[in-house]
Enzyme design. Structure first.
Site, PDB file in Angstrom:
ATOM      1  N   CYS A 162       0.822  -1.216   0.000  1.00  0.00           N
ATOM      2  CA  CYS A 162       0.000   0.000   0.000  1.00  0.00           C
ATOM      3  C   CYS A 162       0.853   1.262   0.000  1.00  0.00           C
ATOM      4  O   CYS A 162       0.340   2.356  -0.196  1.00  0.00           O
ATOM      5  CB  CYS A 162      -0.952  -0.002   1.188  1.00  0.00           C
ATOM      6  N   HIS A 197      -1.866  11.366  15.918  1.00  0.00           N
ATOM      7  CA  HIS A 197      -2.482  10.648  14.813  1.00  0.00           C
ATOM      8  C   HIS A 197      -1.428   9.770  14.167  1.00  0.00           C
ATOM      9  O   HIS A 197      -0.335  10.234  13.808  1.00  0.00           O
ATOM     10  CB  HIS A 197      -3.037  11.635  13.779  1.00  0.00           C
ATOM     11  N   HIS A 250      -4.561   4.521  10.120  1.00  0.00           N
ATOM     12  CA  HIS A 250      -5.858   3.857  10.202  1.00  0.00           C
ATOM     13  C   HIS A 250      -5.653   2.345  10.284  1.00  0.00           C
ATOM     14  O   HIS A 250      -4.590   1.835   9.937  1.00  0.00           O
ATOM     15  CB  HIS A 250      -6.723   4.196   8.983  1.00  0.00           C
ATOM     16  N   ASP A 281      -8.170  -6.091   6.516  1.00  0.00           N
ATOM     17  CA  ASP A 281      -7.681  -6.864   5.367  1.00  0.00           C
ATOM     18  C   ASP A 281      -6.229  -7.306   5.571  1.00  0.00           C
ATOM     19  O   ASP A 281      -5.467  -7.423   4.621  1.00  0.00           O
ATOM     20  CB  ASP A 281      -7.815  -6.057   4.074  1.00  0.00           C
ATOM     21  N   ARG A 283      -4.898  -4.764   9.494  1.00  0.00           N
ATOM     22  CA  ARG A 283      -3.755  -4.061   8.893  1.00  0.00           C
ATOM     23  C   ARG A 283      -3.697  -2.659   9.470  1.00  0.00           C
ATOM     24  O   ARG A 283      -4.550  -1.823   9.175  1.00  0.00           O
ATOM     25  CB  ARG A 283      -3.901  -3.987   7.369  1.00  0.00           C
ATOM     26  N   CYS A 338      -2.248   0.569   9.147  1.00  0.00           N
ATOM     27  CA  CYS A 338      -1.583   1.337   8.106  1.00  0.00           C
ATOM     28  C   CYS A 338      -1.128   2.658   8.726  1.00  0.00           C
ATOM     29  O   CYS A 338      -1.950   3.517   9.059  1.00  0.00           O
ATOM     30  CB  CYS A 338      -2.556   1.576   6.954  1.00  0.00           C
TER      31      CYS A 338
END
Length: 320
Positions: A240, A277, A280, A284, A292, A294
């Site tokens: 990704c 932050h 997310h 999957d 996951r 990310c």
């Protein structure tokens, strides 16, 4: 306690609802088991209903089996204090009654002295403007709670999260233990991208960031607070363009919030203490939980395995 060649000790803490006292310690390096149960009362083998009736004298508590060669009792005490309101003699948050009282149940004279010292240090710190009322008392019989209550946060994840938030515990922890951020200092410490990602929920470009294909062994920590977040052992190539992990180091290391921006419904991931932050989490991933994480490279810093001790993360060496 001696299991074969492994020496372990016990730590027992009461901090209100025992569902909420498991996650801070679960999966911490050196912690081998966290059990929910009842202690401090006069009734043998009590049930949950009996304890809640306030007739047994017991408190909901967690008993932690740990390896002192990896994690110290003092470190566990530090985690304990950051989960509770130690000034409330009536219970914890919206759970009131003696079954929800706070206490440190010590198993040795060394634990007693350590608990007393940490309580005194907390009082002297001025973090709370009221007396610390958490009791420090000898450990007695510990009765394991019903199976339904063990690892409740895993079995009933949604209900657990709703309960924690609704109880006021998370807001209290954030207000009293959250990192106090100074915007000027942060802007001096961080790059513009790091600041925008961690403080303003920005997202860095995929494939053009520091760790998306990083292969080294070590920890990834919050760039702002330094708290450990992820291990290289849980990192995988998700294609990704951002660093991806199957799980955090511990469930308490991160917190999740609903994100409705950009016309989507997503689950945002923030650091547990620094409230940065991070990115997310998606359903999957390849791990046993199918997740996951990310994460933006700009929100984290990598510490190589060989540098963990000198940077103050010695207890995490056991992971590798």
């Amino acid at each position: 306690m001696n299991g074969g060649n492994r020496m372990t000790e016990l730590a027992t803490f009461a901090g209100g609802c025992f569902w909420c006292m498991v996650t801070p310690f679960d999966r911490m390096p050196g912690v081998t088991k966290v059990t929910s149960g009842y202690t401090g009362g006069h009734v043998e083998n009590p049930t949950y209903e009996q304890v809640c009736s306030e007739m047994t004298g017991h408190a909901e508590a967690v008993q932690i089996e740990f390896d002192p060669r990896v994690i110290s009792y003092e470190k566990l005490l530090g985690v304990f204090w950051q989960q509770i309101d130690p000034t409330d003699s009536e219970g914890q948050f919206f759970d009131k009654g003696q079954s929800y009282r706070t206490a440190v149940f010590y198993h040795s004279d060394e634990q007693k002295l350590a608990a007393q010292a940490s309580k005194a240090a907390l009082q002297a710190s001025g973090r709370f403007d009221k007396p610390i009322v958490t009791a420090i008392v000898p450990a007695g019989p510990f009765y394991e709670a019903e199976e339904y209550h063990q690892d409740y946060y895993k079995k009933n994840a949604l209900r657990y999260k709703m309960y924690r938030k609704g109880s006021g515990r998370d807001a209290f922890i954030r207000n009293h233990w959250g990192m106090r951020k100074d915007e000027t200092t942060l802007r001096q410490r961080l790059t513009p991208l790091q600041y925008e990602v961690t403080q303003n929920n920005a997202t860095e470009p995929p494939f053009r960031n520091e760790y998306w294909d990083h292969k080294g062994e070590g920890l990834y920590v919050d760039i702002v607070s330094g708290e450990p977040l992820f291990s290289s052992k849980d990192k995988f190539d998700s294609s990704c363009g951002w660093p991806s992990f199957t799980k955090p180091l511990a469930d308490a290391a991160v917190k999740e919030e609903t994100d409705l921006t950009h016309g989507m419904v997503r689950t945002e991931v923030r650091s547990g203490q620094g409230d940065s932050h991070l990115g997310h989490v998606f359903n999957d991933g390849p791990g046993p939980d199918g997740l996951r994480y990310c994460i933006n490279s700009a929100a984290i810093r990598f510490i190589a395995k060989e540098d963990l001790e000198k940077e103050g993360y010695r207890e995490y060496l056991s992971i590798f």
